[in-house]
Motif scaffolding. Structure first.
Motif, short mmCIF file in Angstrom:
data_model
loop_
_atom_site.label_atom_id
_atom_site.label_comp_id
_atom_site.label_asym_id
_atom_site.label_seq_id
_atom_site.Cartn_x
_atom_site.Cartn_y
_atom_site.Cartn_z
N GLY A 154 0.81 -1.21 0.00
CA GLY A 154 0.00 0.00 0.00
C GLY A 154 0.85 1.26 0.00
O GLY A 154 0.54 2.23 -0.71
N GLU A 155 1.90 1.29 0.82
CA GLU A 155 2.81 2.44 0.83
C GLU A 155 3.49 2.60 -0.52
O GLU A 155 3.61 3.72 -1.04
CB GLU A 155 3.85 2.26 1.94
N HIS A 156 3.92 1.49 -1.10
CA HIS A 156 4.57 1.52 -2.42
C HIS A 156 3.62 2.12 -3.47
O HIS A 156 4.00 3.02 -4.23
CB HIS A 156 4.97 0.09 -2.81
N ALA A 157 2.38 1.64 -3.49
CA ALA A 157 1.43 2.11 -4.48
C ALA A 157 1.10 3.59 -4.29
O ALA A 157 1.01 4.35 -5.27
CB ALA A 157 0.15 1.27 -4.41
N MET A 158 0.92 4.02 -3.04
CA MET A 158 0.59 5.43 -2.80
C MET A 158 1.74 6.34 -3.20
O MET A 158 1.53 7.41 -3.79
CB MET A 158 0.24 5.63 -1.34
#
Length: 503
Positions: free
Chosen positions: A454-458
């Motif tokens: 999720g952090e990577h995608a955001m």
């Protein structure tokens, strides 16, 4: 005698102080300033003498001695079950440590660190049951004595660790800003020890916590019989660290950096690790201060530079496309007037283009260094063609003029801004502000400490150029990088076919 017996107890109590102003006024009226001064000196003396009487001594002797947090934890664990049979109740000791506490202390100060610790203590108490005991062993470490419970196994203990970590990871507001922290845990259940008294449980949990610290942040480790044999108590000595540096025990491990646009590997960062023959992997926080005190950081920099460039040559020989490798330069190394010459000589020795080496400078160095030698070295490395990365950006106080002065080419966004960026709007706004500034200044960006998809995608959605962290891969020895590169390349999907012949 009767007067003495009545007068002495009267002088022992605080109520006689009510007559002190009247006594002072009478002394001044009868004897002037001299008698007033004598009374002023004698009254406190009488109070001190009366406090040393037999009654006061007996009261002091009857007071219990203060109990330390460690003793309180040990006593709570000692009340656990003596029988560890299959149907008996079990207890456990959990030790919790704040990750990157030194960085928290440096950035926000002791008062803020104390405030964070008090809040975490309250959160841990809210997670536990009423009979459980939680204490603050230090500003950054907590201990929990779990009261006896019949159904306590490894799964239940891990679930409790998850709840404790979730409680710690809730944002802490400091000066109007949200601060995210994480904790690592080590624990031992009473069934794992032949004699699970309080001291033994604490020592076993400490062994597990030491193991978790090597895998931090947010690591959890359980004690297992035999694990204590892999842990040697006590910090390494200066002479031992020096020998390790010379005999090759301290080497760079490499953590990948990938593009958020393509997923392609865009480089590695070289991070120092000490692989001790008896202690296993020793964290940098344990040996870097020792090398700093002994003046060995510059020698460590030489070792890291040589091995990082050697790794680049090995990757080239294996046919891998690794654009560059990054190394960290300590403040002391930046004061070396021959730094640029040394780096140039090493690049020429390995026949590598300067652009394939990135030099990472801490933001605190850029913000606080007025030294012309430091500025000249960084500018010289930039003119040579090396990449200049500003590390831990957002934690210091560097100005735009300082960024320009030191020829910075890429900002490495600190992990404190990356945590929970996919769920926290304030974190997203902070990262967005950094990315907008970087874009206006023509700087590339990399986010550190990325741990979840999720952090990577955001971060990719916000426009960050590169990511690095445990969510991509943990640091690994050089001889393990080839297998990781092949596995990573295999996961990158081929671009879709577009046209009439596409099926």
């Amino acid at each position: 005698m009767i007067l003495q017996r009545r007068l002495v107890p009267a002088l022992k109590g605080p109520h006689w102080l009510a007559f002190a102003p009247a006594a002072a006024l009478a002394a001044f009226w009868l004897g002037g300033e001299g008698l007033l001064l004598l009374v002023a000196l004698c009254l406190p003396a009488l109070l001190a003498v009366s406090s040393l009487g037999p009654g006061a001594q007996q009261a002091a002797a009857s007071r219990p001695a203060p109990v330390s947090a460690q003793e309180l934890l040990e006593r709570a664990l000692d009340t656990g079950p003596a029988d560890n049979g299959a149907g008996a109740s079990k207890s456990g000791c959990f030790l919790i440590e704040i990750d990157d506490f030194d960085a928290l202390l440096d950035r926000h100060g002791q008062a803020a660190a104390d405030d964070v610790a008090e809040r975490l203590l309250a959160r841990f108490q809210s997670v536990l049951r009423a009979p459980d005991t939680v204490v603050m062993l230090d500003t950054h470490r907590f201990g929990i004595a779990l009261s006896p419970v019949r159904h306590l196994d490894l799964g239940a203990a891990l679930a409790l660790c998850g709840r404790l970590q979730a409680a710690a990871e809730e944002p802490v507001t400091l000066d109007g800003a949200a601060l995210y922290i994480s904790v690592s845990l080590g624990f031992c259940l009473s069934g794992q020890l032949p004699s699970p008294d309080g001291r033994a449980l604490i020592e076993a949990a400490s062994t597990a916590l030491d193991s978790a610290r090597h895998e931090a942040p947010a690591a959890v480790r359980a004690f297992s019989p035999g694990s204590e044999a892999r842990t040697v108590a006590g910090p390494p000595e200066i002479t031992e660290a020096g020998r390790a540096l010379e005999n090759g025990q301290i080497q760079p491990w490499f953590q990948p950096q990938v593009s958020t646009d393509t997923g392609q590997l865009t480089g590695f960062e070289a991070l120092a690790r000490w692989v001790h023959p008896e202690r296993g992997v020793i964290a940098p926080s344990a040996f870097l201060p020792i090398l700093e005190r002994s003046g060995g950081l510059e020698r460590l920099g030489d070792v890291m530079l040589f091995n990082a460039l050697q790794a680049l040559k090995d990757w080239d020989a294996a046919g891998f496309d690794i654009p560059r490798v990054g190394i960290n330069l300590a403040a002391g190394e930046l004061h070396n007037p021959r730094l640029v010459t040394k780096v140039e000589w090493e690049l020429d020795r390995f026949d590598l283009a300067p652009g394939r080496l990135a030099v990472e400078i801490l933001e605190t160095v850029v913000a606080t260094s007025p030294d012309d030698v430091v500025a000249r070295n960084i500018a010289g490395l930039a003119r040579l063609g090396c990449g200049i990365d500003l590390d831990d950006f957002g934690t210091g106080h560097s100005s735009i003029s300082a960024i320009r002065r030191f020829a910075v080419q890429r900002l490495k966004i600190d992990r404190s801004f990356v945590m929970k960026v996919d769920r926290d709007g304030e974190q997203q706004r902070m990262v967005s502000a950094i990315l907008v500034m970087a874009e206006r200044l023509g700087l590339d960006t990399l986010a550190e400490g990325v741990e979840t998809a999720g952090e990577h995608a955001m971060l990719a959605q916000l426009g960050c150029g590169h990511v690095q962290g445990f969510g991509i891969a943990r640091p690994m020895p050089a001889d393990q990088t080839a297998d990781w590169i092949r596995a990573h390349d295999a996961t990158i999907s081929a671009p879709p076919r577009i046209g009439r012949d596409a099926r």
